[in-house]
Scaffold this motif. Structure first.
Motif, PDB file in Angstrom:
ATOM      1  N   TYR A   1     -44.587 -11.722  22.030  1.00 31.74           N
ATOM      2  CA  TYR A   1     -44.560 -10.287  21.745  1.00 31.74           C
ATOM      3  C   TYR A   1     -43.499  -9.494  22.517  1.00 31.74           C
ATOM      4  O   TYR A   1     -43.359  -8.301  22.272  1.00 31.74           O
ATOM      5  N   CYS A   2     -42.786 -10.117  23.429  1.00 34.56           N
ATOM      6  CA  CYS A   2     -41.768  -9.384  24.187  1.00 34.56           C
ATOM      7  C   CYS A   2     -40.370  -9.712  23.681  1.00 34.56           C
ATOM      8  O   CYS A   2     -40.070 -10.860  23.336  1.00 34.56           O
ATOM      9  N   ASP A   3     -39.517  -8.697  23.666  1.00 29.20           N
ATOM     10  CA  ASP A   3     -38.122  -8.889  23.283  1.00 29.20           C
ATOM     11  C   ASP A   3     -37.298  -9.405  24.458  1.00 29.20           C
ATOM     12  O   ASP A   3     -36.366 -10.190  24.280  1.00 29.20           O
ATOM     13  N   GLU A   4     -37.637  -8.943  25.663  1.00 31.45           N
ATOM     14  CA  GLU A   4     -36.965  -9.386  26.884  1.00 31.45           C
ATOM     15  C   GLU A   4     -38.009  -9.583  27.979  1.00 31.45           C
ATOM     16  O   GLU A   4     -39.076  -8.956  27.958  1.00 31.45           O
ATOM     17  N   LEU A   5     -37.677 -10.453  28.940  1.00 35.01           N
ATOM     18  CA  LEU A   5     -38.593 -10.756  30.037  1.00 35.01           C
ATOM     19  C   LEU A   5     -37.864 -10.697  31.371  1.00 35.01           C
ATOM     20  O   LEU A   5     -36.666 -10.969  31.451  1.00 35.01           O
ATOM     21  N   MET A   6     -38.629 -10.359  32.413  1.00 34.81           N
ATOM     22  CA  MET A   6     -38.138 -10.501  33.775  1.00 34.81           C
ATOM     23  C   MET A   6     -39.205 -11.240  34.570  1.00 34.81           C
ATOM     24  O   MET A   6     -40.367 -10.834  34.601  1.00 34.81           O
ATOM     25  N   LEU A   7     -38.789 -12.346  35.181  1.00 30.58           N
ATOM     26  CA  LEU A   7     -39.677 -13.178  35.985  1.00 30.58           C
ATOM     27  C   LEU A   7     -39.510 -12.803  37.448  1.00 30.58           C
ATOM     28  O   LEU A   7     -38.408 -12.866  37.999  1.00 30.58           O
ATOM     29  N   LEU A   8     -40.619 -12.396  38.071  1.00 27.61           N
ATOM     30  CA  LEU A   8     -40.611 -12.032  39.485  1.00 27.61           C
ATOM     31  C   LEU A   8     -41.274 -13.124  40.311  1.00 27.61           C
ATOM     32  O   LEU A   8     -42.254 -13.742  39.884  1.00 27.61           O
TER      33      LEU A   8
END
Length: 256
Positions: free
Chosen positions: A200-207
């Motif tokens: 469901y996400c267009d972009e991701l950021m992994l923390l």
């Protein structure tokens, strides 16, 4: 668009977020992922301007959140926190209508335009039939949809959600995120479930430990070589209808 540049947050001597950058372009669904304590919710609260930053800058459509009044922030940013009972004797209609509060001046009453906006928001979120139900009588999925309807009634251009699928069964998880992804808003959502994030996400950021470990499209980020060092679990990826999904392989326990 909402952007964060070099955002640093400290809790005492602990660095919860270390010079993190984020850009959520207009109309996309941007997911924040990572293990517990990685800084996801801290990033969301920093973007809202709800906590003190030790460094960095957050802008909404080119305007610093620090220069916005509380009302101006509410006109631009709607927030859906983790699902929990309100403890107040409100109906679903009352709760959604509260989303119009930033549009009122002083102690003025709700206007016909406010009621119309609330009704349209409930229709869009598919909760019309729940209008006269007590908010704490609803199921978790129903309540989350009502909270999203309240955010829509607010008519903000940006939506921040903190684990909106927490404690929901699989059907409601997909219902909620499908609704969120369909909205014409710039959305930033904190998610624990990597497969939901991939779908469901267009972009991701992994923390990881307050630092950015990876960012990009789900195809770029949901890669075992990237995720395994962060989560400490083996996995493999399969693409279903072009959507990256992960199969996990827990370590076998030694038999004594």
């Amino acid at each position: 668009m909402i952007t964060a540049e070099g955002v640093t947050v400290r809790y005492g001597r602990t660095v919860a977020l270390d010079a993190a950058d984020l850009t959520a372009s207009t109309g996309i669904t941007f997911g924040l992922i990572g293990p517990n304590g990685s800084g996801k919710s801290t990033m969301l609260r920093a973007m809202l301007g709800a906590l003190r930053r030790a460094g960095g800058r957050v802008e909404v459509d080119g305007v610093s959140v620090d220069d916005l009044t509380a009302r101006q922030r509410a006109e631009r940013i709607a927030v859906v926190a983790q699902e929990e009972p309100s403890g107040l004797p409100l109906t679903a209609w009352d709760s959604v209508l509260l989303g119009r509060s930033p549009r009122l001046s002083g102690w003025s009453r709700y206007r016909p335009v406010d009621e119309q906006a609330a009704a349209e928001a409930m229709s869009r979120a598919g909760v019309d039939a729940l209008a006269h139900r007590g908010i704490d009588e609803l199921s978790g999925g129903e309540r989350q949809r009502v909270l999203i309807a309240r955010a829509l009634a607010q008519e903000a251009t940006h939506l921040l959600l903190d684990e909106p699928t927490n404690h929901l069964d699989v059907r409601y998880q997909h219902d909620i995120l499908s609704l969120v992804h369909s909205l014409p808003l710039t959305t930033v959502v904190v998610l624990h479930d990597l497969n939901l994030a991939g779908r469901y996400c267009d972009e991701l950021m992994l923390l990881d430990g307050g630092r950015i470990a990876a960012r990009g499209t789900p195809h770029d980020v949901l890669v075992p070589d990237v995720l395994e060092p962060v989560y400490g679990i083996s996995m493999r990826r399969v693409d279903l209808d072009g959507v990256p999904q992960l199969v996990f392989r827990p370590a076998e326990r030694a038999v004594t």
